[in-house]
Design an enzyme around this catalytic site. Structure first.
Site, short mmCIF file in Angstrom:
data_model
loop_
_atom_site.label_atom_id
_atom_site.label_comp_id
_atom_site.label_asym_id
_atom_site.label_seq_id
_atom_site.Cartn_x
_atom_site.Cartn_y
_atom_site.Cartn_z
N SER A 235 1.10 -1.28 0.09
CA SER A 235 0.11 -0.03 -0.03
C SER A 235 1.12 1.19 -0.23
O SER A 235 1.63 1.03 1.21
CB SER A 235 -0.73 0.05 1.40
OG SER A 235 -1.70 0.78 1.09
N GLU A 236 0.80 2.62 -0.84
CA GLU A 236 1.60 3.33 -0.91
C GLU A 236 1.99 4.50 0.25
O GLU A 236 2.78 4.82 0.48
CB GLU A 236 1.19 4.46 -2.15
CG GLU A 236 0.51 3.82 -3.62
CD GLU A 236 -1.11 3.07 -3.69
OE1 GLU A 236 -1.21 3.94 -4.65
OE2 GLU A 236 -1.15 2.15 -3.12
N ASN A 237 0.60 4.19 1.44
CA ASN A 237 0.93 4.67 2.23
C ASN A 237 1.78 4.03 3.57
O ASN A 237 1.94 4.93 4.25
CB ASN A 237 -0.29 5.23 3.27
CG ASN A 237 -1.27 4.46 3.09
OD1 ASN A 237 -1.23 3.36 2.33
ND2 ASN A 237 -1.73 3.77 4.64
#
Length: 521
Positions: A347-349
């Site tokens: 997940s990019e976060n």
């Protein structure tokens, strides 16, 4: 000789001063011991939030941590709202929601320019931008993170593959509209260069006057520890500012935080304050209700078509893959992973090894995915900053990207971030993901409302990335993309004819001699 050049007096000095040196070292050790108990440290803790932001003047540039509403410095934002500083340039991934986070400063007209990646569901953010009340400099999410990281590292600029072949490199993105919908400020064209035969775009670093960040714990020296995915942009904002102001949930004495568990060294933090309380609002509470009885309601036609896409997308997973799944249909594909297949969701976060949605009552506001939904960990999960997350992506370490689209061309061009003058979601992480060299699969309903074509001869909307899509999965069929050539129909849904696919497709395509029924997980 070497020894003859040294005066005999020097050796005599060493002999007679041996005890003095020993005494000096002993005193130094005792001083270190006193320091280790925190007695001689100058504390960075300030008395109030109003004091913490007291010298933020009109026109300042602020770097603000957080992703969605996760890990935002909510008390510092409220204090800045009370202070009333205006004409601010704010660098942050997004701008909160209408009545919380940075949305408060937006509503009070304290922000002149946002430097962001994602507008998202903040209706006021989108409205102010489209009506010319707010300047917005949009950045791909990984580029924004790396610009901040570079700023904190003293690197003035860098080259990235992200954005090549799009307006993010060529310029012309509207930064400020006029009141009548015209363009007052446009983004500039950027330098491009080829390295080892591949194209790259030059991006300049970002620095700021102040950083407002949120951490879980700190010691009085400013060493910070983050919790869950609340790390995100916070470390990168902190390092790139002249003055970093950190709010935390707990402050301890030096030595109470193990050195190998500190996420951000105190050298980057100048002021520290403990928040009295935290709302920690959850933007998208998403729960695992698999144990609850089914309603018994029949599925709608739209739900059936959506599930068909999702089940076909799940067959793209191969054992051991590292995968990034976009918001909506792509994320749902993880519910249908075939037996015997293990994948690792990135997940990019800042999360690798993402688990399912939490059970009711077990949700954690400090643990969300890139769609701002509450999630859980799996054994073996890892957490990291936004800059590290996109280093994984940009470096080609993610094997598969599945994401949605507004339009796809027959040669694999992708458009999914804006409808000019109408809808602005922002680039988010899609431009980085599709520039990384990983396999890209697009999942979309075959036609838009009013039977508008989504699969076209050429995209009419601003591109996310040219010639990046490998496969298109719709509710009617599956296309493979021959890069630079065109589409090949390889699977077709039950009850659907090739003529129906042709009618819903805005370009010609080849039919595979091995055309087969659309597979389902």
């Amino acid at each position: 000789t070497a020894t003859s050049s040294v005066s005999p007096t020097f050796f005599l000095f060493l002999h007679h001063s041996h005890r003095s040196v020993h005494a000096m070292l002993s005193r130094f050790s005792n001083s270190l011991l006193r320091l280790s108990h925190g007695r001689s440290y100058s504390s960075k803790v300030v008395a109030s939030f109003d004091e913490a932001v007291g010298d933020i003047k009109d026109g300042s540039t602020l770097l603000v941590g957080g992703f969605g509403l996760c890990g935002i410095p909510e008390n510092l934002i409220s204090a800045l709202n009370r202070k009333g500083s205006k004409q601010l340039t704010v660098v942050s991934n997004n701008c909160g929601v209408d009545d919380f986070g940075l949305g408060i400063l937006l509503k009070s007209r304290q922000i002149k320019r946002m430097v962001s990646s994602y507008v998202g569901e903040n209706a006021e953010f989108e409205r102010q931008y489209l009506t010319g009340e707010l300047e917005v400099e949009l950045n791909p999410q990984g580029t924004l993170a790396e610009r901040l990281r570079a700023g904190g590292a003293g690197i003035p600029a860098f080259f990235t593959p992200t954005g090549f072949g799009t307006m993010f490199a060529d310029g012309g993105i509207v930064i400020k509209y006029t009141k009548d919908g015209g363009s007052e400020i446009l983004s500039n064209k950027k330098e491009t260069r080829y390295f080892n035969g591949k194209p790259f775009v030059m991006e300049e670093a970002i620095t700021g006057d102040f950083a407002l960040v949120k951490a879980w714990k700190a010691d009085t020296l400013g060493n910070l520890v983050f919790k869950g995915t609340a790390r995100n942009f916070n470390p990168n904002c902190a390092s790139a500012a002249k003055v970093c102001i950190a709010e935390v949930e707990e402050i301890v004495q030096p030595g109470e935080l193990p050195p190998d568990q500190i996420h951000l060294p105190g050298i980057y933090v100048h002021r520290l304050i403990k928040g009295p309380s935290y709302e920690k609002r959850i933007e998208r509470l998403t729960l695992n209700r698999s144990g609850e009885p089914e309603t018994g309601k029949p599925k709608t036609d739209a739900e059936i078509r959506r599930e068909r896409i999702v089940r076909r997308a799940a067959l793209e997973f191969q054992d051991g893959m590292y995968c990034n799944l976009g918001i909506g249909i792509p994320t749902l594909a993880s519910n249908y992973i075939p037996k015997g297949i293990v994948i690792h969701l990135q997940s990019e976060n800042g999360l690798l090894g993402m688990g399912p949605y939490p059970l009711p009552g077990q949700q954690d506001p400090d643990l969300i995915n890139a769609g701002k939904e509450t999630v859980t960990y799996l054994p073996g999960s890892a957490l990291f900053s936004s800059a590290d997350s996109f280093a994984m992506i940009r470096g080609g370490h993610v094997d598969l990207t599945i994401l949605g689209a507004l339009q796809v061309s027959k040669t694999g061009d992708l458009a999914n971030w804006v409808i000019p003058k109408k809808m602005v979601k922002g680039p988010g992480g899609a431009i980085d993901l599709t520039s990384s060299g990983s396999r890209v699969v697009v999942t979309i309903e075959h036609v838009a409302k009013g039977n508008q074509h989504k699969i076209l001869e050429a995209c009419t909307l601003p591109l996310t990335r040219p010639q990046c899509v490998d496969r298109i999965i719709t509710d009617l069929c599956v296309f493979d993309v021959k890069k630079g050539e065109g589409l090949v129909l390889v699977e077709i849904a039950d009850g659907v004819t090739v003529d129906e696919v042709k009618a819903g497709t805005g370009c010609a395509f080849e039919v595979s001699p091995n055309l087969r029924p659309m597979q389902q997980a």
